[in-house]
Design a protein around this motif. Structure first.
Motif, PDB file in Angstrom:
ATOM      1  N   SER A 183      23.079 -80.591 -21.020  1.00  0.00           N
ATOM      2  CA  SER A 183      22.680 -80.309 -22.397  1.00  0.00           C
ATOM      3  C   SER A 183      23.076 -78.922 -22.892  1.00  0.00           C
ATOM      4  O   SER A 183      23.516 -78.773 -24.044  1.00  0.00           O
ATOM      5  N   ILE A 184      22.926 -77.905 -22.055  1.00  0.00           N
ATOM      6  CA  ILE A 184      23.155 -76.539 -22.535  1.00  0.00           C
ATOM      7  C   ILE A 184      24.581 -76.339 -23.050  1.00  0.00           C
ATOM      8  O   ILE A 184      24.774 -75.801 -24.152  1.00  0.00           O
ATOM      9  N   PRO A 185      25.611 -76.771 -22.320  1.00  0.00           N
ATOM     10  CA  PRO A 185      26.972 -76.604 -22.857  1.00  0.00           C
ATOM     11  C   PRO A 185      27.227 -77.375 -24.151  1.00  0.00           C
ATOM     12  O   PRO A 185      28.165 -77.059 -24.891  1.00  0.00           O
ATOM     13  N   LEU A 186      26.408 -78.396 -24.435  1.00  0.00           N
ATOM     14  CA  LEU A 186      26.599 -79.194 -25.644  1.00  0.00           C
ATOM     15  C   LEU A 186      26.018 -78.532 -26.893  1.00  0.00           C
ATOM     16  O   LEU A 186      26.328 -78.942 -28.014  1.00  0.00           O
ATOM     17  N   LEU A 187      25.187 -77.522 -26.713  1.00  0.00           N
ATOM     18  CA  LEU A 187      24.511 -76.889 -27.844  1.00  0.00           C
ATOM     19  C   LEU A 187      25.355 -75.784 -28.476  1.00  0.00           C
ATOM     20  O   LEU A 187      25.925 -74.943 -27.787  1.00  0.00           O
ATOM     21  N   SER A 225      22.392 -70.893 -31.036  1.00  0.00           N
ATOM     22  CA  SER A 225      21.148 -71.061 -31.816  1.00  0.00           C
ATOM     23  C   SER A 225      20.722 -72.522 -31.920  1.00  0.00           C
ATOM     24  O   SER A 225      19.718 -72.822 -32.568  1.00  0.00           O
ATOM     25  N   GLY A 226      21.462 -73.439 -31.295  1.00  0.00           N
ATOM     26  CA  GLY A 226      21.015 -74.819 -31.219  1.00  0.00           C
ATOM     27  C   GLY A 226      19.816 -74.922 -30.291  1.00  0.00           C
ATOM     28  O   GLY A 226      19.636 -74.094 -29.394  1.00  0.00           O
ATOM     29  N   ARG A 227      19.012 -75.935 -30.498  1.00  0.00           N
ATOM     30  CA  ARG A 227      17.771 -76.042 -29.715  1.00  0.00           C
ATOM     31  C   ARG A 227      17.663 -77.367 -28.972  1.00  0.00           C
ATOM     32  O   ARG A 227      18.139 -78.401 -29.440  1.00  0.00           O
TER      33      ARG A 227
END
Length: 262
Positions: free
Chosen positions: A179-183, A186-188
């Motif tokens: 998930s983290i690389p997809l954000l 400032s995405g949550r």
């Protein structure tokens, strides 16, 4: 983009496709495949990810699915009925040691060893086929005074089997990693958990990704080269209000944690 592995959830969501035409895509996938699912839509970065973990109310209420100890049905518990492994297979084929591990690790069941022992003895006489069969064995294994004062004696065992059948904790770990690389910056990411095992994994992952070094504290200097990628938004999890609990008692164990991409 809505991901769910359960065909029933997709059927229930069909009316939304007309209401949100051109704005909603439904993908029948486990959320552990989030990166692949988004890539299939030509999407590589998102502003937000919301995850609602665990079993759903419709799954519990559909007695034939075998999730609930309150409905008699074949021991199934598959969220995705394309899977081959069922709870019936686990209960009837795993050895006593492995059953004990599942009940202890995934259900935090105090009587894990005793329940596993009773299951193995019972299935020597006849196969354990239904939810009612399993509940009967559990009631024999758990001391009467415990059954009288505590919650339903089968609750933790059913949770443990469901987690094992669907590899829920493994899927959660894969979701978090992807998930983290997809954000976008400032995405949550917001995750709703429903038991301590899930919440512990989410809390620890967010904490690790919110600090620069994750080396053991006894290391004289950093060797991991880890850099923070998240800011934890919810220092403590958000829990349901009294008003929400009145409307939806099943939300009583829900915890919402939120983190923001740096």
């Amino acid at each position: 983009i809505g991901l769910d592995q359960d065909e029933s959830a997709h059927l229930a969501a069909q009316p939304w496709l007309d209401e949100y035409e051109g704005r909603l895509v439904l993908v029948r996938e486990n959320f552990r495949s989030i990166a692949t699912a988004l890539d299939g839509q030509g999407i590589h970065k998102v502003d937000g990810i919301l995850c609602d973990l665990g079993v759903s109310s419709p799954q519990l209420d559909e007695g034939q699915r075998g999730f609930s100890y309150n409905h008699e049905a074949v021991l199934d518990m598959r969220m995705d009925r394309r899977l081959k492994l069922t709870a019936k297979e686990l209960v009837n084929k795993l050895d006593e040691h492995e059953l004990t591990r599942i009940f202890r690790d995934f259900g935090e069941e105090r009587w894990a060893s005793r329940i596993a022992s009773f299951i193995v003895k019972e299935r020597m006489e006849k196969s354990i086929e239904t939810t009612a069969d399993l509940v009967d064995v559990i009631k024999k294994a758990v001391p009467k005074e415990v059954r009288r004062d505590g919650p339903h004696p089968a609750r933790r065992v059913f949770q443990a089997l469901r987690i094992a059948v669907n590899d829920e904790l493994g899927a959660l770990s894969e979701l978090l990693t992807q998930s983290i690389p997809l954000l976008h910056s400032s995405g949550r990411i917001a995750i709703i958990t429903f038991h301590s095992l899930e919440d512990r994994i989410v809390k620890q992952h967010f904490a690790d990704e919110a600090r620069d070094c994750i080396c053991p504290p006894n290391f004289p200097q950093c060797v991991c080269d880890h850099r923070a990628r998240l800011r934890v938004v919810t220092k403590k999890p958000i829990t349901p209000s009294l008003e929400e609990l009145e409307q939806n008692p099943r939300a009583r164990s829900a915890k919402l944690r939120v983190a923001e991409r740096l």
